[in-house]
Scaffold this active site. Structure first.
Site, PDB file in Angstrom:
ATOM      1  N   TYR A 159       0.844  -1.201   0.000  1.00  0.00           N
ATOM      2  CA  TYR A 159       0.000   0.000   0.000  1.00  0.00           C
ATOM      3  C   TYR A 159       0.877   1.249   0.000  1.00  0.00           C
ATOM      4  CZ  TYR A 159      -3.585  -3.381   1.078  1.00  0.00           C
ATOM      5  OH  TYR A 159      -4.415  -4.470   1.028  1.00  0.00           O
ATOM      6  N   ASP A 207      -6.377  -1.248  -5.350  1.00  0.00           N
ATOM      7  CA  ASP A 207      -6.771  -0.649  -4.068  1.00  0.00           C
ATOM      8  C   ASP A 207      -5.851   0.538  -3.760  1.00  0.00           C
ATOM      9  OD1 ASP A 207      -7.555  -0.078  -1.495  1.00  0.00           O
ATOM     10  OD2 ASP A 207      -7.216  -2.089  -0.691  1.00  0.00           O
ATOM     11  N   HIS A 209      -6.245   2.348  -1.162  1.00  0.00           N
ATOM     12  CA  HIS A 209      -6.088   2.269   0.301  1.00  0.00           C
ATOM     13  C   HIS A 209      -6.025   3.658   0.923  1.00  0.00           C
ATOM     14  CE1 HIS A 209      -5.065  -0.263   3.860  1.00  0.00           C
ATOM     15  NE2 HIS A 209      -5.565  -1.218   3.095  1.00  0.00           N
ATOM     16  N   GLU A 336     -13.628 -11.028  -2.163  1.00  0.00           N
ATOM     17  CA  GLU A 336     -12.170 -11.013  -1.973  1.00  0.00           C
ATOM     18  C   GLU A 336     -11.759 -12.315  -1.281  1.00  0.00           C
ATOM     19  OE1 GLU A 336     -10.774  -7.925   0.654  1.00  0.00           O
ATOM     20  OE2 GLU A 336      -8.818  -7.839  -0.322  1.00  0.00           O
TER      21      GLU A 336
HETATM   22 MG    MG Z   1      -8.877  -2.808   0.816  1.00  0.00          MG
END
Ligand code: MG
Length: 401
Positions: A159, A207, A209, A336
């Site tokens: 991330y 993502d 994030h 997911e």
């Molecule tokens: Mg996520």
């Protein structure tokens, strides 16, 4: 009237078979041998959830009729006067999911049948391809495709990404540093490369994030539009949800949001104004199957689909609960999925299995999952001070992870 079956005991089982610390709730009933399991996993504050259950919920719930799920959920939510919040919601979820499990076992039916019945035999899942270079991400995506996966989330360097160059100030404190602008450039390049390597037919997801300033999230959503993502996740932080109107007005990149949500105010606006395409709450974080069922029905009326949160910090019991919802609701979008270890399968008999990109239930009554408590006890939760959540901008400013 037969005598009701009541809650005789509530046990909290903390275990760590892998990276994530898991919290499982076992509701034991007055009927010999009848119990249910629920997920209460808020991995970063696991001991607080355990205390909330053992010291607050348990004394309040002992002796109650196990059939009265709605009554127990509502009263548990307001009994402490101050309601919602991740610790309380997770604690309530542990009990709520266990009560659904018990109800299913009593009825001899899987939970999806109690909810209204199956609409599909298996749930499409997406998996995570994360690499240190765009080439590595593409290779991982191709390897997943070989295994039959059709939906793949692509991330580069974790991330926030890994900045090519970080100039920190003198005496910069330790932390998980990243550069948001560098992130935007690198991710666009990575997604372009992966799309080029894997072709058009596989679905790609990404993502953010919540790592970008809102205006840069808008810019990124527009820039990535041509690569036709299945969805772009957490483009904004929950604190910035009004910005979704601007993203929506300027591009057709599908948007997914909600794993941090724990209060109905957070999802109502986004659904009612059709500002997102997928809701993806962490089921235990929102309070269990009971509120998830209600939100799924609400979202269906507005054409918003589900994509419940399901990485490794959802317990196997939570994954089994996700799947029961996925099989039932009409507006199912995607699930997911993580890569369970052989230890996960051994510790949690009945943990769902994937084949050709579909997650399959075992059709046992309730949630269809059990826990080997003796094995779980061999893997106690470690004391961890999380590092990846200590996110910082290049100048050292702490930000949301
Ligand atoms: Mg996520």
């Amino acid at each position: 009237m037969p005598k009701p079956i009541t809650i005789e005991d509530i046990k909290v089982i903390l275990t760590q078979p892998g990276k994530s610390r898991l919290c499982i709730v076992k509701v034991i009933t007055s009927e010999p041998g009848l119990y249910g399991l629920g997920c209460a996993t808020f991995t970063q504050r696991i001991f607080a959830v355990a205390a909330a259950i053992e010291r607050h919920l348990k004394p309040f719930l002992l002796g109650r009729d196990v059939e009265r799920i709605e009554e127990i959920w509502r009263m548990s939510m307001v009994h402490g006067y101050w309601r919602n919040g991740p610790v309380l919601n997770n604690a309530i979820s542990g009990v709520d999911q266990a009560l659904w499990d018990i109800k299913g076992k009593r009825a001899g039916m899987p939970v999806c049948v109690l909810l209204g019945g199956k609409l599909r035999e298996g749930a499409n899942v997406y998996v995570h391809a994360d690499g240190g270079s765009k080439e590595e991400v593409a290779d991982k995506a191709l390897a997943y495709m070989e295994q039959g996966f059709r939906y793949i989330r692509v991330q580069l360097g974790g991330y926030g990404g890994q900045a090519s160059q970080l100039i920190k100030p003198r005496n910069a404190p330790p932390g998980a540093y990243y550069d948001p602008r560098d992130y935007c450039r690198n991710m666009l390049e990575m997604i372009a490369h992966v799309r080029d390597q894997v072709g058009e037919e596989v679905e790609l997801l990404h993502d953010i994030h919540e790592r970008l300033a809102p205006i840069h999230a808008l810019e990124f959503a527009k820039d990535v539009e041509g690569f036709k993502l299945f969805f772009l996740e957490d483009a904004l932080a929950p604190e910035d949800i009004h910005w979704f109107r601007h993203i929506r007005g300027q591009c057709a990149t599908p948007l997914a949001m909600g794993e941090l949500f724990n209060n109905p105010h957070e999802w109502q606006l986004l659904i009612q104004e059709r500002l997102i395409d997928f809701i993806r709450m962490h089921i235990s974080q929102m309070g269990g199957i009971t509120p998830a069922r209600n939100v799924a029905i609400f979202a269906d009326m507005y054409g918003v689909r589900t994509a419940w949160h399901g990485p490794g910090d959802t317990s196997p019991v939570g994954h089994a609960a996700n799947l029961q919802l996925d099989l039932w609701h009409p507006n199912f979008g995607i699930q997911e999925w993580y890569q369970p270890s052989s230890l996960d399968y051994e510790m949690f008999p009945g943990l769902p299995v994937v084949e050709d990109g579909y997650l399959y239930p075992n059709d046992e009554p309730g949630l269809g999952i059990d826990l080997d408590e003796r094995l779980a006890a061999k893997y106690p939760c470690q004391d961890i001070v999380e590092e990846w959540t200590q996110a910082r901008l290049p100048d050292g400013t702490p930000v949301r992870p």
